[in-house]
Structure formats: structure tokens, C-alpha cells
Design an enzyme around this catalytic site. Structure first.
Site, PDB file in Angstrom:
ATOM      1  N   ALA A 191      44.726  70.504  72.163  1.00  0.00           N
ATOM      2  CA  ALA A 191      45.203  71.080  70.901  1.00  0.00           C
ATOM      3  C   ALA A 191      44.210  70.749  69.801  1.00  0.00           C
ATOM      4  CB  ALA A 191      46.577  70.513  70.549  1.00  0.00           C
ATOM      5  N   TYR A 223      34.100  70.874  61.572  1.00  0.00           N
ATOM      6  CA  TYR A 223      34.720  70.917  62.905  1.00  0.00           C
ATOM      7  C   TYR A 223      34.224  69.755  63.763  1.00  0.00           C
ATOM      8  CZ  TYR A 223      35.140  72.185  67.862  1.00  0.00           C
ATOM      9  OH  TYR A 223      35.378  72.142  69.226  1.00  0.00           O
ATOM     10  N   LEU A 248      31.898  84.325  69.197  1.00  0.00           N
ATOM     11  CA  LEU A 248      30.816  85.293  69.386  1.00  0.00           C
ATOM     12  C   LEU A 248      31.056  86.317  70.514  1.00  0.00           C
ATOM     13  CD1 LEU A 248      27.792  86.033  68.573  1.00  0.00           C
ATOM     14  CD2 LEU A 248      27.157  84.687  70.561  1.00  0.00           C
ATOM     15  N   THR A 279      33.762  68.062  72.546  1.00  0.00           N
ATOM     16  CA  THR A 279      32.725  69.086  72.517  1.00  0.00           C
ATOM     17  C   THR A 279      31.336  68.454  72.423  1.00  0.00           C
ATOM     18  OG1 THR A 279      31.769  70.730  70.997  1.00  0.00           O
ATOM     19  CG2 THR A 279      33.299  69.182  70.032  1.00  0.00           C
ATOM     20  N   ILE A 324      40.903  77.691  76.289  1.00  0.00           N
ATOM     21  CA  ILE A 324      40.615  76.840  77.459  1.00  0.00           C
ATOM     22  C   ILE A 324      41.931  76.337  78.061  1.00  0.00           C
ATOM     23  CG2 ILE A 324      39.426  74.762  78.272  1.00  0.00           C
ATOM     24  CD1 ILE A 324      37.514  75.091  75.849  1.00  0.00           C
ATOM     25  N   SER A 353      39.531  75.026  66.287  1.00  0.00           N
ATOM     26  CA  SER A 353      38.316  75.057  67.106  1.00  0.00           C
ATOM     27  C   SER A 353      37.163  75.905  66.569  1.00  0.00           C
ATOM     28  CB  SER A 353      38.688  75.565  68.506  1.00  0.00           C
ATOM     29  OG  SER A 353      39.085  76.931  68.442  1.00  0.00           O
TER      30      SER A 353
HETATM   31  P1  NAD Z   1      41.651  77.512  70.768  1.00  0.00           P
HETATM   32  O1  NAD Z   1      41.499  77.548  69.292  1.00  0.00           O
HETATM   33  O2  NAD Z   1      41.507  78.760  71.548  1.00  0.00           O
HETATM   34  O3  NAD Z   1      43.067  76.891  71.151  1.00  0.00           O
HETATM   35  C1  NAD Z   1      43.609  75.782  70.480  1.00  0.00           C
HETATM   36  C2  NAD Z   1      45.095  75.685  70.841  1.00  0.00           C
HETATM   37  O4  NAD Z   1      45.630  74.526  70.192  1.00  0.00           O
HETATM   38  C3  NAD Z   1      45.918  76.886  70.369  1.00  0.00           C
HETATM   39  O5  NAD Z   1      46.790  77.292  71.397  1.00  0.00           O
HETATM   40  C4  NAD Z   1      46.701  76.342  69.178  1.00  0.00           C
HETATM   41  O6  NAD Z   1      47.959  76.973  68.990  1.00  0.00           O
HETATM   42  C5  NAD Z   1      46.869  74.881  69.576  1.00  0.00           C
HETATM   43  N1  NAD Z   1      47.074  74.000  68.426  1.00  0.00           N
HETATM   44  C6  NAD Z   1      46.353  73.988  67.258  1.00  0.00           C
HETATM   45  N2  NAD Z   1      46.860  73.052  66.428  1.00  0.00           N
HETATM   46  C7  NAD Z   1      47.909  72.461  67.079  1.00  0.00           C
HETATM   47  C8  NAD Z   1      48.810  71.430  66.758  1.00  0.00           C
HETATM   48  N3  NAD Z   1      48.754  70.805  65.564  1.00  0.00           N
HETATM   49  N4  NAD Z   1      49.753  71.054  67.659  1.00  0.00           N
HETATM   50  C9  NAD Z   1      49.825  71.687  68.854  1.00  0.00           C
HETATM   51  N5  NAD Z   1      49.001  72.699  69.219  1.00  0.00           N
HETATM   52  C10 NAD Z   1      48.051  73.071  68.341  1.00  0.00           C
HETATM   53  O7  NAD Z   1      40.610  76.402  71.254  1.00  0.00           O
HETATM   54  P2  NAD Z   1      39.793  76.300  72.625  1.00  0.00           P
HETATM   55  O8  NAD Z   1      38.505  77.010  72.472  1.00  0.00           O
HETATM   56  O9  NAD Z   1      40.686  76.596  73.764  1.00  0.00           O
HETATM   57  O10 NAD Z   1      39.456  74.738  72.625  1.00  0.00           O
HETATM   58  C11 NAD Z   1      40.362  73.805  73.211  1.00  0.00           C
HETATM   59  C12 NAD Z   1      39.788  72.403  73.072  1.00  0.00           C
HETATM   60  O11 NAD Z   1      38.513  72.339  73.717  1.00  0.00           O
HETATM   61  C13 NAD Z   1      39.554  71.991  71.624  1.00  0.00           C
HETATM   62  O12 NAD Z   1      39.866  70.622  71.512  1.00  0.00           O
HETATM   63  C14 NAD Z   1      38.057  72.203  71.415  1.00  0.00           C
HETATM   64  O13 NAD Z   1      37.561  71.327  70.444  1.00  0.00           O
HETATM   65  C15 NAD Z   1      37.532  71.879  72.804  1.00  0.00           C
HETATM   66  N6  NAD Z   1      36.273  72.547  73.176  1.00  0.00           N
HETATM   67  C16 NAD Z   1      36.132  73.902  73.045  1.00  0.00           C
HETATM   68  C17 NAD Z   1      34.953  74.521  73.443  1.00  0.00           C
HETATM   69  C18 NAD Z   1      34.782  76.011  73.358  1.00  0.00           C
HETATM   70  O14 NAD Z   1      33.669  76.514  73.616  1.00  0.00           O
HETATM   71  N7  NAD Z   1      35.795  76.783  73.043  1.00  0.00           N
HETATM   72  C19 NAD Z   1      33.912  73.749  73.976  1.00  0.00           C
HETATM   73  C20 NAD Z   1      34.095  72.360  74.095  1.00  0.00           C
HETATM   74  C21 NAD Z   1      35.285  71.773  73.707  1.00  0.00           C
HETATM   75  P1  TYD Z   2      30.768  80.559  68.101  1.00  0.00           P
HETATM   76  O1  TYD Z   2      31.246  81.435  69.204  1.00  0.00           O
HETATM   77  O2  TYD Z   2      31.483  80.585  66.793  1.00  0.00           O
HETATM   78  O3  TYD Z   2      30.704  79.070  68.692  1.00  0.00           O
HETATM   79  P2  TYD Z   2      30.033  77.726  68.066  1.00  0.00           P
HETATM   80  O4  TYD Z   2      29.855  77.903  66.618  1.00  0.00           O
HETATM   81  O5  TYD Z   2      31.069  76.679  68.379  1.00  0.00           O
HETATM   82  O6  TYD Z   2      28.747  77.523  68.823  1.00  0.00           O
HETATM   83  O7  TYD Z   2      29.235  80.911  67.800  1.00  0.00           O
HETATM   84  C1  TYD Z   2      28.255  80.890  68.818  1.00  0.00           C
HETATM   85  C2  TYD Z   2      26.917  81.142  68.150  1.00  0.00           C
HETATM   86  O8  TYD Z   2      26.901  82.498  67.670  1.00  0.00           O
HETATM   87  C3  TYD Z   2      26.649  80.271  66.941  1.00  0.00           C
HETATM   88  O9  TYD Z   2      25.264  79.954  66.895  1.00  0.00           O
HETATM   89  C4  TYD Z   2      27.009  81.148  65.751  1.00  0.00           C
HETATM   90  C5  TYD Z   2      26.686  82.545  66.252  1.00  0.00           C
HETATM   91  N1  TYD Z   2      27.546  83.624  65.722  1.00  0.00           N
HETATM   92  C6  TYD Z   2      26.951  84.768  65.163  1.00  0.00           C
HETATM   93  O10 TYD Z   2      25.720  84.904  65.081  1.00  0.00           O
HETATM   94  N2  TYD Z   2      27.784  85.757  64.690  1.00  0.00           N
HETATM   95  C7  TYD Z   2      29.144  85.647  64.756  1.00  0.00           C
HETATM   96  O11 TYD Z   2      29.854  86.585  64.281  1.00  0.00           O
HETATM   97  C8  TYD Z   2      29.727  84.493  65.337  1.00  0.00           C
HETATM   98  C9  TYD Z   2      31.218  84.332  65.422  1.00  0.00           C
HETATM   99  C10 TYD Z   2      28.877  83.502  65.820  1.00  0.00           C
END
Ligand code: NAD
Ligand code: TYD
Length: 357
Positions: A86, A163, A203, A137, A16, A89
Site C-alpha cells: 500500500a 515519492y 508511462l 523501490t 503490483i 506511487s
Molecule cells: P499503485 O499506486 O498501483 O497501487 C497502490 C495501492 O495501494 C492501491 O490499490 C491503493 O488503493 C492502495 N493504497 C494507497 N494508500 C493506501 C492506504 N493508506 N491504505 C491502504 N491502501 C492504500 O502502486 P504499485 O505500482 O502497485 O506499487 C505498489 C508498491 O510497490 C508501492 O509500495 C510502490 O512504492 C512499490 N514499487 C512500485 C514499482 C512500480 O514500478 N510500480 C516499483 C518498485 C516498487
Molecule cells: P513513470 O512511469 O512515471 O515511472 P517513474 O517515474 O517511477 O520512473 O515514468 C517512467 C519514465 O518516463 C520517467 O523517466 C518519466 C518518463 N515519463 C515521460 O516522459 N512522460 C510521461 O508522461 C510519464 C508519465 C513519464
């Protein structure tokens, strides 16, 4: 050059984060954007190739848990805004390794908050004109039944996974810093994101890549869990809006009213990838493999983002069909990006991480 604002975006090399950095760097040439990232397995500077030479962009490799470094950076760059993305995740990793999640997500957030507080209190204008924005989240709210209810901003925090427990704890610290010290904080809780540059442990990118290689698609349990999916660029747009116009100390839910049962979503992905690869319809359905369910697998997430729409006028710009088509195309067109990540180096990291557990 004197910039209008100096904004530190943490985790900017992640999924993100790179979209948020790109949006801010290109939309606000009058801002200096400092991307602070530790570059863990999930951080990848290749995600930001197109903006890395922009004059208003600076990358700093650092850890949000390093207090002295954070203090130094606030001073050097005169940071007046923080957007904290950061984090660790991935829920599956948190089940195997909860300590890393507590360390980064809880202690890292607290470290950043404390550095911001001390630096801003010592500045000539104090908290005036400053903002600390925590990206959270919907998973902190726990899980819903199949009853049509939605998470609202008033839903109690009831996290289940390590998490979501770590993210909830971080949010509580953010609120505490407002309520105790008057820090100008703000929080948003977003649903599951999808789109380009997502690490292929999640996923959607995992399944697109596995279909391309004819590899099994590991569906946890029966695949009946529900997630609410939002295109990542729409999340970045919401972050921009809330950063600039959100009410201090408030919290906003972000989501696209777009619930999908995993198995139905997986069938859409299979259909789209098969079509774009020129396979006959249904070709890759045979790859679906039901595997042991995730421990404590939350049944359903669904977000009510009415407040964000009513108060700040945000709505998703993309319909899901369009978003998933764009996403699948992006992964198929950027196979080098994917192959780099799924190469031996990544595997080695994974093996090292888990070998003693
Ligand atoms: P991601 O795992 O793709 O990226 C996380 C980034 O944080 C990476 O670039 C990593 O190097 C950096 N990082 C990790 N530990 C660190 C540290 N100690 N110091 C500095 N940098 C560090 O995660 P994402 O999916 O992009 O999620 C970003 C944020 O959004 C997170 O806080 C997550 O909880 C939140 N979020 C994600 C989702 C989603 O669907 N992916 C949804 C809602 C909220
Ligand atoms: P994921 O992308 O890990 O996001 P989150 O756990 O934060 O929702 O998973 C999305 C959904 O897909 C979750 O219900 C778990 C399921 N899932 C599978 O069924 N197989 C997989 O290999 C993964 C990574 C996730």
C-alpha cells in the site's frame, strides 16, 4: 477452516498488488489471503475479478494509517505475515502533493509496523514464525550517471523526489523495527514494473492508450532518462520467493538487467501498438511531443539483482520483447478496463485533487 498461514497483503487492489494477491491465492490454497486496500484512485477491485470468490481470499477496505483498525484486523484474522504494497506511487503526484506521500508511505508504514509489533508480541509465539515484508523501490538509491554503475544492496539511500524520500523513510522505519525490537522484517527494492493493470498515469499504459486515441505522447525533456524495466509477474514471483525464503533483516534488489532510454522504449511501444492496430510502421511517431521536463527528474536507474539470483535462485522468466508484446496486447484487448478508468469519474477525481494547488 484452519489455515496454515494468515497473510495480509496491503495495496492488493493496485497494479503490483493484484498480481501478488492472485499468485498467493491460487498457489497457496492452504493460506488465507487478506487483501487490505483503501481503494484510492489507484485501487481497483476490477483487477481481481478472477479471484474474488476464492474461498481463501478476503477483501477488507481499510486505511493502513488507521491504527485501531489495524490492531482489530491483526486480532480478527490472526495475521502472521504482512506484505506491504500500500502506497502512493506516482512521482509526478508526489511533486504536486508531498504531504499525502508522507502520510500514507511513512505514517502508514509506521502504523502497520506498530500494529504488527504489538499484536505479535502479545501472541503465544511472539515473533516466531512471523514476517513483515516491505515492498520498496530502487528510487530510494537516488540516480545514477551514464557510467554503467548499478544500484546494489550496499548503495547508500539518497532519494531525490518526495515519492522516493517517503519510501526511503518507510524503509528506515522497517529496519529500525528490526534493530530495536527484533521484528522479523525484510525489504526488497525493485526497478520499474510494467504489465497488465497498471494505472494509466504511468508511462507505458498512458502511451499505449494515447496511441490508440491518436493523442500526443508527452515525453519529459529529451527522453534521455533511463529506467530498468521488469515484467510485473516476475516481480510477484520474486516477492513470493523472498517472503518464503529471504533471510530475516536482509534486503534484496529485484530487477531484470533491462535498461531503456525513455525515447527508445517509447519507439518500441509505438512500433508494437502500430503493428497490432494494423497501422503502417512509423504511423504514430508523429505523436511524440517533447514537454517540460519533470522537476528533479532522476537521470538513470539500474538495478543489480545478482544477490537474489545467487542466494535464492530468482531470475526473470520473460525477455523484454515478449513482455512488452504481452503488455500491449493486454491493454488493447482490455479497452473496457482502460476506458472505465479514463472516464469522467477519474478526471473529476484528478480535478478535485488539484483544484486548490
Ligand atoms: P499503485 O499506486 O498501483 O497501487 C497502490 C495501492 O495501494 C492501491 O490499490 C491503493 O488503493 C492502495 N493504497 C494507497 N494508500 C493506501 C492506504 N493508506 N491504505 C491502504 N491502501 C492504500 O502502486 P504499485 O505500482 O502497485 O506499487 C505498489 C508498491 O510497490 C508501492 O509500495 C510502490 O512504492 C512499490 N514499487 C512500485 C514499482 C512500480 O514500478 N510500480 C516499483 C518498485 C516498487
Ligand atoms: P513513470 O512511469 O512515471 O515511472 P517513474 O517515474 O517511477 O520512473 O515514468 C517512467 C519514465 O518516463 C520517467 O523517466 C518519466 C518518463 N515519463 C515521460 O516522459 N512522460 C510521461 O508522461 C510519464 C508519465 C513519464
Amino acid at each position: 477452516m484452519e489455515y496454515k498461514r494468515n497473510i495480509m497483503i496491503t495495496g492488493g487492489a493496485g497494479f503490483i498488488g493484484n498480481h501478488v494477491v492472485r499468485l498467493f491465492v491460487t498457489k497457496y490454497p492452504e493460506y488465507h489471503i487478506i487483501n487490505l486496500d483503501k481503494l484510492t484512485y489507484a485501487g481497483n477491485l476490477a483487477n481481481l475479478k478472477d479471484v474474488e470468490n476464492a474461498p481463501n481470499y478476503t477483501f477488507v477496505k481499510a486505511d493502513i494509517c488507521d491504527f485501531d483498525k489495524m490492531m482489530e484486523l491483526f486480532k480478527t484474522y490472526q495475521i502472521d505475515g504482512v506484505i506491504n504494497l500500500a502506497a502512493e506511487s506516482h512521482v509526478d503526484r508526489s511533486i504536486k502533493d508531498p504531504f499525502t506521500f508522507a502520510h500514507t508511505n511513512v505514517m502508514g508504514t509506521l502504523t502497520l509496523l506498530q500494529a504488527a509489533k504489538l499484536s505479535w508480541e502479545a501472541s503465544a509465539t511472539g515473533f516466531e514464525g512471523k514476517r513483515y515484508y516491505q515492498i520498496s523501490t530502487d528510487e530510494v538509491y537516488g540516480a545514477l550517471a551514464f557510467d554503467g554503475t548499478l544500484f546494489t544492496e550496499d548503495t547508500k539511500y539518497l532519494p531525490h523526489s518526495p515519492y522516493s524520500a517517503s519510501k526511503a523513510s518507510a524503509d528506515h522505519f522497517v529496519r529500525a523495527f528490526h534493530d530495536t525490537y527484533g521484528m522479523p522484517t525484510i525489504i526488497t527494492n525493485c526497478s520499474n514494473n510494467y504489465g497488465p493493470y497498471q494505472f494509466p498515469e504511468k508511462l507505458i499504459p498512458l502511451f499505449i492508450n494515447n496511441i490508440r486515441h491518436g493523442k500526443p505522447l508527452p515525453v519529459y525533456g529529451k527522453g534521455e532518462n533511463v529506467r530498468d524495466w521488469l515484467y510485473v509477474v516476475d516481480h510477484a514471483r520474486a516477492i513470493d520467493l523472498v517472503f518464503h525464503e529471504g533471510k530475516t533483516a536482509d534486503t534484496y534488489n529485484i530487477g531484470g538487467f533491462n535498461e531503456w532510454k525513455n525515447i527508445d522504449l517509447i519507439k518500441v511501444i509505438i512500433k508494437t501498438v502500430d503493428r497490432l492496430l494494423g497501422y503502417e510502421e512509423g504511423h504514430s511517431l508523429k505523436l511524440i511531443t517533447h514537454v517540460t521536463d519533470r522537476k528533479g527528474h532522476d537521470l538513470r536507474y539500474a538495478i543489480d539483482s545478482t544477490k537474489l539470483k545467487n542466494e535464492l535462485g530468482w531470475e526473470p522468466s520473460l525477455q523484454f520483447e515478449e513482455g512488452i508484446e504481452k503488455t500491449v496486447r493486454w491493454y488493447l484487448d482490455n479497452q473496457a478496463w482502460m476506458d472505465h478508468i479514463t472516464s469522467g469519474a477519474y478526471q473529476k477525481y484528478y480535478e478535485d485533487m488539484y483544484k486548490n494547488r
